[in-house]
Design an enzyme around this catalytic site. Structure first.
Site, PDB file in Angstrom:
ATOM      1  N   PHE A 143      -7.754   4.997 -11.041  1.00  0.00           N
ATOM      2  CA  PHE A 143      -7.084   4.689  -9.782  1.00  0.00           C
ATOM      3  C   PHE A 143      -5.920   3.723 -10.023  1.00  0.00           C
ATOM      4  CE2 PHE A 143      -6.778   1.945  -5.923  1.00  0.00           C
ATOM      5  CZ  PHE A 143      -6.266   2.908  -5.068  1.00  0.00           C
ATOM      6  N   GLN A 144      -4.759   4.105  -9.549  1.00  0.00           N
ATOM      7  CA  GLN A 144      -3.526   3.326  -9.675  1.00  0.00           C
ATOM      8  C   GLN A 144      -3.175   3.015 -11.138  1.00  0.00           C
ATOM      9  OE1 GLN A 144      -3.617  -0.052  -6.914  1.00  0.00           O
ATOM     10  NE2 GLN A 144      -2.716   1.248  -5.345  1.00  0.00           N
ATOM     11  N   MET A 188      31.646   6.442   1.269  1.00  0.00           N
ATOM     12  CA  MET A 188      32.277   6.874   0.024  1.00  0.00           C
ATOM     13  C   MET A 188      32.034   8.352  -0.237  1.00  0.00           C
ATOM     14  SD  MET A 188      34.300   5.980  -2.361  1.00  0.00           S
ATOM     15  CE  MET A 188      34.318   4.228  -2.718  1.00  0.00           C
ATOM     16  N   GLU A 190       8.349  -3.807  -3.597  1.00  0.00           N
ATOM     17  CA  GLU A 190       8.539  -4.217  -4.996  1.00  0.00           C
ATOM     18  C   GLU A 190       9.979  -4.038  -5.463  1.00  0.00           C
ATOM     19  OE1 GLU A 190       4.141  -3.018  -4.711  1.00  0.00           O
ATOM     20  OE2 GLU A 190       6.061  -2.132  -4.069  1.00  0.00           O
ATOM     21  N   LYS A 239      -5.986  -5.612 -16.779  1.00  0.00           N
ATOM     22  CA  LYS A 239      -6.669  -6.579 -15.912  1.00  0.00           C
ATOM     23  C   LYS A 239      -7.656  -7.443 -16.695  1.00  0.00           C
ATOM     24  CE  LYS A 239      -8.837  -7.247 -11.456  1.00  0.00           C
ATOM     25  NZ  LYS A 239      -9.207  -6.659 -10.147  1.00  0.00           N
TER      26      LYS A 239
END
Length: 558
Positions: A113-114, A467, A51, A163
């Site tokens: 969940f999630q 760096m 993602e 959802k």
């Protein structure tokens, strides 16, 4: 007509002219992906490997095209994986809409969940965000999201949709989006008059061009203004390309790794005209000693930037292009021959230079510029690779240098290059990377290979975090804590395993032929150039030091 929330989402995308989205599916967003499947001939979906890659690709697409970039993710970890990309876009004022889907309305707040409060998490790093719990609210919110993302000072907007709202039905009616209007109502006549007075009284003016000049499409106005004022021009990392980097008035970048000509010139000018720049600490060094001989005139769309980091003597608030159009109309042709010659002498006295006897990062970037004739879109990662790409490639046009300036996000460039190439298929797109940054999101090579997006991943492999090692050398007694990457990773084999072409270069005379081959193949290519671990980026200004104390390798020897 009555549509499901997912159908409304797709129709709103079409309203807004969205042709490409970047994302990764999951349970909470399945309804949306099912609808995307049915509209694949109208909206292209790019499945990234992660993602975060989707958010960087949407960002790169937006920067390269000037359109709003769109990324999608499911709930919970899918949504949180977008956070770094959203913050990157926020810091650099990139128009982006991030769509996340959450658990159903009845499951919110139950540690389902999630489930995660992605709106709360991203509130400090978005221009605005929405939580949509009912299908009826979806179309108005999406239209507002795109309008907010692209208006004024652009930035990312998050829309989190439960959802149930993607499945439930609501009435939908097509609406043509309003064209974003330039911010001109804040431009005051008295501010313009003061600006004109400051410019005409100056004997040693210097122009500092920032990212706002790119965003506003002010390139032609900036070039006209610079020649009308007859002043030398420097830029920030984000401002590259807004003023032609091959113009004789151009002096290079300003700040920590800016040129001595720019840093010393700004330190001795009597007027610094700042066009869409926010005076980052990487530009100013010690703000109490920044441009102390100069009056400062700041032109910016965001009133919050005026007197935030540096106190100014005059300001005009508004769209940079609109302000410059007014100033260009009212200003007479000015001449500052002695001052321009003085700064030209600084350019000749302190040119950018590197060890030409061996393969180095600057040599590779110079060859890249020569082979591409300066017409490529360059994305970068963060660190030495980024600075060399900024210093040694000359940017003639805006939206051809894409980099994470404000947040400094390692792993940004590869995803951004995919988005840029999809948005600008006519351009050669090269991501200049270090080996440390490449490791961050190297999985996106698989994305480029899956869709045969012919980007070039140019890895300057010094087997260290370059760096950070440079700072450890200069300020930490050469204690190289956790910065050595001298292990067994083979980037050529890695590229081939992911379906791309791998090329390794170890000698100077191999560089140009390798770049030419990479461009000609029309496939994703990982081009690894092996350079020395102790190569450094110069010039350099120590953190917190004034511009006058910029030093290079010769100064260190002395």
């Amino acid at each position: 007509m009555e549509l499901t929330g997912s159908q409304i989402l797709i129709e709103c995308f079409k309203e807004q002219g969205v042709d490409t989205v970047f994302g990764y599916p999951g349970g909470a967003i399945l309804n949306v992906y099912d609808e995307l499947y049915k509209h694949s001939d109208e909206i292209r979906h790019i499945l990234t490997s992660h993602e975060q890659g989707a958010s960087h690709a949407a960002d790169g697409y937006a920067r390269a095209t000037g359109k709003v970039g769109v990324c999608l993710a499911t709930s919970g970890p899918g949504a949180t994986n977008l956070v770094t990309g959203i913050a990157t876009a926020y810091m650099d004022s990139v128009p982006m809409v991030a769509i996340t889907c959450n658990v159903g309305k009845g499951l919110l707040g139950r540690d389902s969940f999630q489930e995660v409060d992605i709106s709360g998490i991203t509130m400090p790093i978005t221009k605005h965000n929405f939580i949509i719990k009912d299908a009826e609210a979806l179309a108005p919110a999406l239209r507002k999201a795109f309008a907010i993302a692209r208006s004024g000072r652009p930035g990312p907007v998050l829309v989190d949709i439960t959802k149930n709202a993607t499945a439930d039905k609501a009435e939908y009616e097509y609406r043509k989006p309003e064209e974003p209007k330039r911010v001109t109502d804040t431009i005051k006549e008295e501010d313009i008059e003061k600006a004109l007075e400051m410019i005409q009284k100056a004997e040693r003016p210097f122009i500092f061009v920032g990212g706002g000049s790119v965003i506003s499409g002010a390139s032609e106005a900036v070039n006209a203004f610079a020649h009308k004022v007859h002043a030398p021009v420097c830029d920030s990392l984000m401002g590259k390309g807004a003023f032609n980097g091959t113009d004789p008035l151009y002096t290079g970048m300003l700040g920590m790794h800016g040129t001595k000509a720019s840093n010393f010139g700004v330190a001795h000018c009597d007027l610094l005209i700042t066009l869409g720049a926010r005076f980052s600490d990487r530009v100013t060094g010690d703000t109490n000693r920044f441009a102390k001989k100069a009056k400062i005139l700041q032109i910016d769309i965001d009133p919050a930037e005026i007197n935030k980091n540096v106190l100014v003597n005059g300001s005009v608030i508004g769209d940079v292009k609109s302000v410059l159009d007014i100033l260009n109309e009212k200003l007479p042709e000015l001449k500052h021959d002695a001052w321009v010659e003085e700064v030209e002498a600084l350019k000749n006295q302190y040119p950018l230079k590197f060890d030409d006897d061996r393969l180095t990062g600057p040599y590779v970037v110079e060859e890249l510029y020569r082979v591409t004739k300066g017409d490529a879109v360059i994305t970068t990662e963060v660190g030495q690779n980024q600075m060399w790409a900024a210093q040694y490639y000359k940017y003639k046009e805006p939206r051809t240098f894409l980099t994470s300036g404000g947040l400094g996000t390692m792993g940004y460039g590869l995803g951004a290059s995919i988005g840029a190439k999809i948005g600008r298929p006519d351009k050669t797109v090269v991501n200049v990377a270090g080996d440390g940054c490449f490791r961050m999101n190297m999985n996106e090579i698989a994305t480029a290979a899956r869709y045969n997006v012919p980007i070039i991943e140019l890895v300057l492999n010094n087997h260290v975090l370059g760096m950070v090692r440079q700072w450890q050398t200069l300020y930490y007694g050469e204690r190289y804590s956790a910065t050595v990457l001298n292990d067994q990773v083979d980037f050529v084999k890695l590229a081939e395993a992911m379906g791309a072409v791998g090329i390794r270069v170890t000698k100077k005379d191999e560089v140009a032929p390798a770049i030419e081959k990479a461009i000609s193949l029309g496939r994703p290519v990982v081009l690894e150039c092996v350079i020395d671990s102790d190569d450094k980026v110069f010039p350099m200004m120590s953190p917190g030091a004034p511009l006058e104390e910029t030093f290079d390798a010769d100064d260190l020897k002395k």
